[in-house]
Design an enzyme around this catalytic site. Structure first.
Site, short mmCIF file in Angstrom:
data_model
loop_
_atom_site.label_atom_id
_atom_site.label_comp_id
_atom_site.label_asym_id
_atom_site.label_seq_id
_atom_site.Cartn_x
_atom_site.Cartn_y
_atom_site.Cartn_z
N TYR A 60 -2.76 -0.81 10.30
CA TYR A 60 -2.64 -1.05 8.85
C TYR A 60 -1.27 -0.58 8.36
O TYR A 60 -0.58 -1.27 7.60
CB TYR A 60 -3.77 -0.31 8.15
CG TYR A 60 -3.87 -0.52 6.66
CD1 TYR A 60 -4.57 -1.62 6.13
CD2 TYR A 60 -3.30 0.37 5.75
CE1 TYR A 60 -4.69 -1.81 4.77
CE2 TYR A 60 -3.42 0.19 4.39
CZ TYR A 60 -4.11 -0.90 3.89
OH TYR A 60 -4.23 -1.09 2.53
N SER A 95 0.86 -1.19 0.00
CA SER A 95 0.00 0.00 0.00
C SER A 95 0.90 1.23 0.00
O SER A 95 2.09 1.11 0.29
CB SER A 95 -0.85 -0.03 1.28
OG SER A 95 -1.37 1.25 1.58
P1 NAP Z 1 -11.86 -5.84 -0.17
O1 NAP Z 1 -12.66 -5.42 -1.35
O2 NAP Z 1 -12.37 -5.51 1.20
O3 NAP Z 1 -11.62 -7.44 -0.26
C1 NAP Z 1 -10.92 -8.09 0.77
C2 NAP Z 1 -10.72 -9.55 0.37
O4 NAP Z 1 -9.93 -10.20 1.40
C3 NAP Z 1 -12.03 -10.33 0.30
O5 NAP Z 1 -11.95 -11.29 -0.74
C4 NAP Z 1 -12.11 -11.04 1.67
O6 NAP Z 1 -12.82 -12.25 1.65
C5 NAP Z 1 -10.63 -11.35 1.88
N1 NAP Z 1 -10.32 -11.57 3.29
C6 NAP Z 1 -10.34 -10.68 4.32
N2 NAP Z 1 -10.00 -11.29 5.47
C7 NAP Z 1 -9.76 -12.59 5.18
C8 NAP Z 1 -9.36 -13.73 5.93
N3 NAP Z 1 -9.12 -13.66 7.25
N4 NAP Z 1 -9.21 -14.91 5.28
C9 NAP Z 1 -9.44 -15.02 3.96
N5 NAP Z 1 -9.81 -13.97 3.19
C10 NAP Z 1 -9.97 -12.78 3.78
O7 NAP Z 1 -10.37 -5.25 -0.20
P2 NAP Z 1 -9.58 -4.45 -1.37
O8 NAP Z 1 -9.87 -3.01 -1.24
O9 NAP Z 1 -9.77 -5.11 -2.68
O10 NAP Z 1 -8.07 -4.65 -0.87
C11 NAP Z 1 -7.33 -5.78 -1.24
C12 NAP Z 1 -5.87 -5.59 -0.83
O11 NAP Z 1 -5.34 -4.41 -1.43
C13 NAP Z 1 -5.69 -5.40 0.68
O12 NAP Z 1 -4.50 -6.03 1.09
C14 NAP Z 1 -5.58 -3.90 0.84
O13 NAP Z 1 -4.88 -3.53 1.97
C15 NAP Z 1 -4.80 -3.56 -0.42
N6 NAP Z 1 -4.94 -2.16 -0.84
C16 NAP Z 1 -6.17 -1.63 -1.15
C17 NAP Z 1 -6.24 -0.31 -1.58
C18 NAP Z 1 -7.54 0.32 -1.96
O14 NAP Z 1 -7.53 1.52 -2.27
N7 NAP Z 1 -8.65 -0.41 -2.00
C19 NAP Z 1 -5.09 0.46 -1.68
C20 NAP Z 1 -3.86 -0.12 -1.34
C21 NAP Z 1 -3.81 -1.43 -0.94
P3 NAP Z 1 -14.45 -12.29 1.87
O15 NAP Z 1 -15.03 -11.66 0.62
O16 NAP Z 1 -14.76 -13.70 2.01
O17 NAP Z 1 -14.70 -11.46 3.10
#
Ligand code: NAP
Length: 256
Positions: free
Chosen positions: A160, A147
């Site tokens: 985080y 991130s």
């Molecule tokens: P998201 O839409 O909230 O999706 C999270 C995913 O992780 C879901 O598939 C969820 O599964 C899974 N998950 C969460 N806890 C889990 C666990 N204990 N065991 C197995 N699966 C688990 O998140 P996102 O925004 O796409 O982010 C994805 C990654 O990118 C993260 O690491 C985040 O920190 C990083 N990131 C995001 C952004 C952003 O702007 N969105 C920016 C930088 C980095 P379920 O659907 O089953 O709950």
């Protein structure tokens, strides 16, 4: 897709790919030819993500497995299931993650632990199990999703920030031990990407204006912006790229 970016027949697991960034990364890898294992913890959401994606790809190219990435036994069983039922795992994207926003003085230890285990310990647990087979076979790719908080802090997201900073150094630690065994381990650090996780921030007028002003590219990232770099780091095109974290943030981390 052909040539050095071709992933045809390679088995890839993207953790947390039932939605959001992980889902888009999974789609990108599948478009490059990989057999992709979708993953999440909620089986119903995972099954529907699998049905949607399977309709767009060849028979058997999209599979799924549900397990909790914070549980060592579940992670080992999940990787073993893939190796016996799908094939040798060649690409792992450690993407599953959560956010928790609260001022540091109000941050409960339970929430700190939950974020650290989901965003950092998970990459160790799933990465360790995936690396066992990869090292035996002498090749493999691990991509850790970091991130901008890998490099920069902001108020209210201390756990985080600590986890994502740690994930860059875990990427280096994995490289120190596994690069000589033929593995490439790298990080992708997305900037502010419009997903379910950030919808509330996009809807917040003040925050949205701050993001646009703070990002040289003057926009939020899209999940599609991340697919190309993921294909590169999963393919033979990056065979001498080791231990790096690539920021895909529209320039946010290089300007003040
Ligand atoms: P998201 O839409 O909230 O999706 C999270 C995913 O992780 C879901 O598939 C969820 O599964 C899974 N998950 C969460 N806890 C889990 C666990 N204990 N065991 C197995 N699966 C688990 O998140 P996102 O925004 O796409 O982010 C994805 C990654 O990118 C993260 O690491 C985040 O920190 C990083 N990131 C995001 C952004 C952003 O702007 N969105 C920016 C930088 C980095 P379920 O659907 O089953 O709950």
């Amino acid at each position: 897709m052909s040539g050095m970016f071709d992933l045809t027949g390679r088995v890839a697991l993207v953790t947390g790919s039932s939605r959001g960034i992980g889902n888009a990364l999974a789609r990108g890898l599948a478009q490059a030819g990989a057999t992709v294992v979708l993953h999440g913890i909620d089986s119903a959401r995972l099954a529907s993500a699998e049905a949607v994606m399977a309709a767009d790809f060849s028979q058997g190219q999209i599979r799924s497995v549900a397990f909790d990435v914070t549980n060592d036994v579940a992670a080992a069983e999940g990787i073993a299931w893939i190796e016996s039922n799908v094939g040798p795992l060649e690409i792992l994207v450690n993407n599953a993650g959560i956010q928790h926003r609260v001022p540091l003085l109000e941050l409960d230890i339970k929430d700190w632990d939950r974020v650290i285990s989901t965003d950092l310990t998970s990459a160790f647990l799933v990465g360790r199990e995936a690396a066992r087979g990869m090292l035996e076979r002498g090749h493999g790719k691990i991509i850790n999703i970091c991130s901008v908080q890998t490099d920069l802090a902001r108020p209210t997201i201390a756990a985080y920030t600590a986890a994502k900073g740690g994930l860059r150094n875990l990427t280096r630690a994995m490289t120190a031990e596994w690069a000589s065994g033929g593995l490439q381990i790298n990080g992708i650090a997305p900037g502010y990407i419009h997903t379910e996780m950030t919808q509330n921030l996009v809807d917040d007028e003040k925050f949205n204006a701050w993001i646009l002003g703070r990002t040289p590219a003057n926009r939020w990232g899209t999940v599609e912006d991340l697919a190309g770099p993921a294909i590169w780091l999963a393919s033979d095109a990056s065979n001498f790229v080791n231990g790096q974290t690539i920021f895909i943030d529209g320039g946010m981390t290089v300007v003040v």
